[in-house]
Design a protein around this motif. Sequence first.
Motif, PDB file in Angstrom:
ATOM      1  N   PHE A 139       0.838  -1.200   0.000  1.00  0.00           N
ATOM      2  CA  PHE A 139       0.000   0.000   0.000  1.00  0.00           C
ATOM      3  C   PHE A 139       0.878   1.257   0.000  1.00  0.00           C
ATOM      4  CE2 PHE A 139      -2.222  -3.444   2.167  1.00  0.00           C
ATOM      5  CZ  PHE A 139      -3.323  -3.582   1.324  1.00  0.00           C
ATOM      6  N   THR A 140       0.792   2.022  -1.082  1.00  0.00           N
ATOM      7  CA  THR A 140       1.677   3.183  -1.269  1.00  0.00           C
ATOM      8  C   THR A 140       0.877   4.480  -1.282  1.00  0.00           C
ATOM      9  OG1 THR A 140       3.173   1.809  -2.581  1.00  0.00           O
ATOM     10  CG2 THR A 140       3.438   4.194  -2.784  1.00  0.00           C
ATOM     11  N   CYS A 141       1.407   5.481  -0.577  1.00  0.00           N
ATOM     12  CA  CYS A 141       0.797   6.805  -0.564  1.00  0.00           C
ATOM     13  C   CYS A 141       1.143   7.521  -1.868  1.00  0.00           C
ATOM     14  CB  CYS A 141       1.296   7.615   0.632  1.00  0.00           C
ATOM     15  SG  CYS A 141       0.729   9.329   0.630  1.00  0.00           S
ATOM     16  N   GLU A 142       0.125   7.944  -2.606  1.00  0.00           N
ATOM     17  CA  GLU A 142       0.350   8.594  -3.894  1.00  0.00           C
ATOM     18  C   GLU A 142       0.880  10.014  -3.746  1.00  0.00           C
ATOM     19  OE1 GLU A 142      -3.277   8.375  -6.046  1.00  0.00           O
ATOM     20  OE2 GLU A 142      -3.121   6.224  -6.405  1.00  0.00           O
ATOM     21  N   ILE A 143       0.745  10.575  -2.526  1.00  0.00           N
ATOM     22  CA  ILE A 143       1.162  11.961  -2.321  1.00  0.00           C
ATOM     23  C   ILE A 143       2.654  12.046  -2.018  1.00  0.00           C
ATOM     24  CG2 ILE A 143       0.822  14.032  -0.891  1.00  0.00           C
ATOM     25  CD1 ILE A 143      -2.101  12.981  -0.457  1.00  0.00           C
ATOM     26  N   CYS A 144       3.128  11.186  -1.072  1.00  0.00           N
ATOM     27  CA  CYS A 144       4.542  11.302  -0.663  1.00  0.00           C
ATOM     28  C   CYS A 144       5.368  10.054  -0.939  1.00  0.00           C
ATOM     29  CB  CYS A 144       4.635  11.645   0.831  1.00  0.00           C
ATOM     30  SG  CYS A 144       4.062  10.313   1.913  1.00  0.00           S
TER      31      CYS A 144
ATOM     32  N   GLN B  83       3.136  11.939  18.668  1.00  0.00           N
ATOM     33  CA  GLN B  83       4.597  12.111  18.593  1.00  0.00           C
ATOM     34  C   GLN B  83       4.952  13.140  17.516  1.00  0.00           C
ATOM     35  OE1 GLN B  83       5.604   8.019  17.768  1.00  0.00           O
ATOM     36  NE2 GLN B  83       6.202   7.614  19.878  1.00  0.00           N
ATOM     37  N   LEU B  84       4.249  13.080  16.389  1.00  0.00           N
ATOM     38  CA  LEU B  84       4.490  14.048  15.316  1.00  0.00           C
ATOM     39  C   LEU B  84       4.135  15.460  15.761  1.00  0.00           C
ATOM     40  CD1 LEU B  84       5.166  14.827  12.396  1.00  0.00           C
ATOM     41  CD2 LEU B  84       2.806  14.249  11.777  1.00  0.00           C
ATOM     42  N   ILE B  85       3.004  15.605  16.466  1.00  0.00           N
ATOM     43  CA  ILE B  85       2.572  16.929  16.941  1.00  0.00           C
ATOM     44  C   ILE B  85       3.621  17.524  17.872  1.00  0.00           C
ATOM     45  CG2 ILE B  85       0.886  18.110  18.427  1.00  0.00           C
ATOM     46  CD1 ILE B  85      -1.238  16.174  17.244  1.00  0.00           C
ATOM     47  N   ARG B  86       4.155  16.685  18.793  1.00  0.00           N
ATOM     48  CA  ARG B  86       5.196  17.169  19.712  1.00  0.00           C
ATOM     49  C   ARG B  86       6.459  17.564  18.937  1.00  0.00           C
ATOM     50  NH1 ARG B  86       3.515  12.915  23.384  1.00  0.00           N
ATOM     51  NH2 ARG B  86       5.198  11.582  22.604  1.00  0.00           N
ATOM     52  N   HIS B  87       6.807  16.721  17.941  1.00  0.00           N
ATOM     53  CA  HIS B  87       8.004  16.996  17.142  1.00  0.00           C
ATOM     54  C   HIS B  87       7.882  18.312  16.378  1.00  0.00           C
ATOM     55  CE1 HIS B  87      11.220  16.516  14.201  1.00  0.00           C
ATOM     56  NE2 HIS B  87      10.314  16.726  13.257  1.00  0.00           N
ATOM     57  N   LEU B  88       6.701  18.582  15.807  1.00  0.00           N
ATOM     58  CA  LEU B  88       6.501  19.795  15.013  1.00  0.00           C
ATOM     59  C   LEU B  88       6.752  21.061  15.824  1.00  0.00           C
ATOM     60  CD1 LEU B  88       3.363  18.804  12.905  1.00  0.00           C
ATOM     61  CD2 LEU B  88       5.657  19.242  12.035  1.00  0.00           C
ATOM     62  N   ARG B  89       6.580  20.957  17.146  1.00  0.00           N
ATOM     63  CA  ARG B  89       6.842  22.128  18.013  1.00  0.00           C
ATOM     64  C   ARG B  89       8.325  22.482  18.054  1.00  0.00           C
ATOM     65  NH1 ARG B  89       3.005  19.560  22.502  1.00  0.00           N
ATOM     66  NH2 ARG B  89       0.988  20.114  21.590  1.00  0.00           N
ATOM     67  N   THR B  90       9.202  21.513  17.730  1.00  0.00           N
ATOM     68  CA  THR B  90      10.636  21.824  17.683  1.00  0.00           C
ATOM     69  C   THR B  90      10.942  22.721  16.484  1.00  0.00           C
ATOM     70  OG1 THR B  90      11.191  19.856  16.343  1.00  0.00           O
ATOM     71  CG2 THR B  90      11.211  19.607  18.749  1.00  0.00           C
ATOM     72  N   HIS B  91      10.082  22.665  15.437  1.00  0.00           N
ATOM     73  CA  HIS B  91      10.253  23.538  14.272  1.00  0.00           C
ATOM     74  C   HIS B  91       9.552  24.879  14.474  1.00  0.00           C
ATOM     75  CE1 HIS B  91      12.107  20.342  11.996  1.00  0.00           C
ATOM     76  NE2 HIS B  91      11.047  19.564  12.115  1.00  0.00           N
ATOM     77  N   SER B  92       8.336  24.829  15.041  1.00  0.00           N
ATOM     78  CA  SER B  92       7.540  26.053  15.173  1.00  0.00           C
ATOM     79  C   SER B  92       7.912  26.867  16.409  1.00  0.00           C
ATOM     80  CB  SER B  92       6.049  25.696  15.251  1.00  0.00           C
ATOM     81  OG  SER B  92       5.771  24.968  16.442  1.00  0.00           O
ATOM     82  N   GLY B  93       8.550  26.196  17.410  1.00  0.00           N
ATOM     83  CA  GLY B  93       8.882  26.884  18.660  1.00  0.00           C
ATOM     84  C   GLY B  93       7.680  27.064  19.577  1.00  0.00           C
ATOM     85  N   GLU B  94       6.553  26.423  19.210  1.00  0.00           N
ATOM     86  CA  GLU B  94       5.324  26.558  20.003  1.00  0.00           C
ATOM     87  C   GLU B  94       5.493  25.917  21.381  1.00  0.00           C
ATOM     88  OE1 GLU B  94       0.609  25.199  19.814  1.00  0.00           O
ATOM     89  OE2 GLU B  94       2.078  24.350  18.420  1.00  0.00           O
ATOM     90  N   ARG B  95       5.038  26.638  22.417  1.00  0.00           N
ATOM     91  CA  ARG B  95       5.066  26.136  23.802  1.00  0.00           C
ATOM     92  C   ARG B  95       3.702  26.404  24.436  1.00  0.00           C
ATOM     93  NH1 ARG B  95      10.615  26.532  26.698  1.00  0.00           N
ATOM     94  NH2 ARG B  95      12.056  26.007  25.030  1.00  0.00           N
TER      95      ARG B  95
ATOM     96  N   GLY C  75      11.269  15.340   7.402  1.00  0.00           N
ATOM     97  CA  GLY C  75      11.115  13.963   6.925  1.00  0.00           C
ATOM     98  C   GLY C  75      11.129  12.896   8.001  1.00  0.00           C
ATOM     99  N   THR C  76      11.309  13.285   9.278  1.00  0.00           N
ATOM    100  CA  THR C  76      11.292  12.303  10.368  1.00  0.00           C
ATOM    101  C   THR C  76       9.908  11.678  10.469  1.00  0.00           C
ATOM    102  OG1 THR C  76      12.880  13.685  11.546  1.00  0.00           O
ATOM    103  CG2 THR C  76      11.830  11.926  12.807  1.00  0.00           C
ATOM    104  N   ALA C  77       9.865  10.334  10.647  1.00  0.00           N
ATOM    105  CA  ALA C  77       8.580   9.621  10.700  1.00  0.00           C
ATOM    106  C   ALA C  77       8.318   9.074  12.095  1.00  0.00           C
ATOM    107  CB  ALA C  77       8.574   8.488   9.677  1.00  0.00           C
ATOM    108  N   TYR C  78       7.043   9.034  12.477  1.00  0.00           N
ATOM    109  CA  TYR C  78       6.646   8.570  13.806  1.00  0.00           C
ATOM    110  C   TYR C  78       5.495   7.575  13.707  1.00  0.00           C
ATOM    111  CZ  TYR C  78       9.445  12.488  15.394  1.00  0.00           C
ATOM    112  OH  TYR C  78      10.478  13.339  15.617  1.00  0.00           O
ATOM    113  N   SER C  79       5.384   6.727  14.718  1.00  0.00           N
ATOM    114  CA  SER C  79       4.312   5.725  14.750  1.00  0.00           C
ATOM    115  C   SER C  79       3.001   6.340  15.201  1.00  0.00           C
ATOM    116  CB  SER C  79       4.680   4.585  15.711  1.00  0.00           C
ATOM    117  OG  SER C  79       5.885   3.972  15.339  1.00  0.00           O
ATOM    118  N   TRP C  80       3.076   7.451  15.937  1.00  0.00           N
ATOM    119  CA  TRP C  80       1.877   8.043  16.525  1.00  0.00           C
ATOM    120  C   TRP C  80       1.743   9.505  16.136  1.00  0.00           C
ATOM    121  CZ3 TRP C  80      -1.642   4.974  18.483  1.00  0.00           C
ATOM    122  CH2 TRP C  80      -1.236   3.680  18.831  1.00  0.00           C
ATOM    123  N   LYS C  81       0.505   9.924  15.921  1.00  0.00           N
ATOM    124  CA  LYS C  81       0.236  11.313  15.566  1.00  0.00           C
ATOM    125  C   LYS C  81       0.673  12.252  16.685  1.00  0.00           C
ATOM    126  CE  LYS C  81      -3.366  14.412  13.968  1.00  0.00           C
ATOM    127  NZ  LYS C  81      -4.803  14.612  13.732  1.00  0.00           N
TER     128      LYS C  81
END
Length: 515
Positions: free
Chosen positions: A182-187, A308-320, A300-306
């Motif tokens: 099963f392949t994602c056509e977008i990425c 985890q991704l939300i927490r990771h995105l804060r390292t880019h946005s600086g959101e606290r 491009g870092t991948a995570y098993s859980w959404k």
Amino acid sequence: MEKKESKSKEKKTDKKYSCEKCGCKFSNNSNLKRHVKTHKKDTAASNKESNAAVSQKPSAESNTQSVGKQVTCEICDSAFPKSYLDIHMRTHTGEKPHRCKVCDASFTQKSHLVMHIRIHTGEKPYRCQICETSFSRKDMLSSHMRSHTGVKPYRCKECDSSFSHLSTLKNHKLTHTKEKPFTCEICGHSFSRHSNLKQHLHTHDEKKPFRCETCASTFKTEELLKDHAQTHSGDRPYSCDVCDGSFTTTLALKQHKNIHTREKTYFCEGCNTSFTNKSGFSRHKCNHVHEKCFCCEVCGTAYSWKSQLIRHLRTHSGERPFSCETCGASFSRKSYLKPHMRTHSGERPYSCELCGSSFTNISGLNYHIRTHSGEKPYSCDLCNISFTSTSGLTSHKRTHTGEKPYTCSQCNTSFTTSSSLKRHKFIHTGEKPVTCDICGLSFSMRSHLKEHIRRHTGEKPYSCEVCTNSFTTSTSLKYHMRTHTGEKPYSCEVCGSSFSFKSNLNQHMQKHAVS
């Protein structure tokens, strides 16, 4: 709006994947692969039966052959009751006439739409009589019952493992073949399960029709919105009759009760590990399939859980988003805010059994225990120096790279660690927030106060294993050990002389300056 509608229509009608056998077209490769499997019957046998029919083109009306009370599909040679043939033909045409009014999803059968609508309404009419877990579909209840009976009718031919569900067996087989169909056509990310692909696609375009009026958060189901609304109202209507704990949902209460009963209702068929709650079980399953559905579009870092991704995105946005009401300090995670609050309350619930030192969080205690055991599990791959914590290793690696990511906004001095920057800032502010109760001296850091208090108490918790001398600080012990080891880490760049202490090197450098 009209442009969006026309774009979505174009997307739906764009079917670029064609079946070489029958010419049917599909919008994505995974649907084509599923369709091709319908042709994988014995073509030799079917050719003999259909040779006469192939010699002349069948009319539009004669698309089926009667077999008793059943009719046969001439495209894939499958036999069905006559009433089901129209529904079956939609697997070839791609037609999905039954559409959900909430999220616009479409289905080939009305019964599938009825089951789908329960996702939005939260309706779960099928209840287990043993543990009272509810399900939206009857087949899900039947599968669940096997977790109580222990029946595992599906067996893997490769390794002889057995499973309660056919779908679990199919997923297990992929661990042998390593296939990811099963392949994602977008990425372009590939997955072994269609459910994982489906979950991954939400990261690109997620539809959440239920919106919270208080904070504008959106949710897939009305039930999830109701649960979320209670975080604003503070309402916890479900209470535990054992310990008086209260919870926002019946599921949270049920999972909590497992703590008291020690019941583990979720079993992993791959390794026989059991879990008290579904979230822990779901996280564990990812260890077997090694799939990470949620990808960061920035790095491009991948995570098993959404989550985890939300927490990771804060390292880019600086959101606290989590702020301390006492001092205004903000944090990227709620788990970071909780130990911080203890610095105001003075609460230190985690105590060392060896020396009595207490800490605001368990990671601080674990780190401290290593000062007694001498354990240093984290090693630098460049110089083999070992450290008690990952943060210590990360800071050390910057001595090799020269990286100093923490910069003072007042004087532009840079530092390798955030704690070094924090200490430096006190030079500008002159702030000394912690005070000795015995003599009134103030300090900028709590660790400095702790060392100072030992001068009053005479406590020397750090002992030399060679000569039994004791010291008030671990740094003093470290310096003392050099008198036994002969280590001299500080070298003169002018004449090459080495010294055990930096102060000795500084004194030596003055001789060169004079000459």
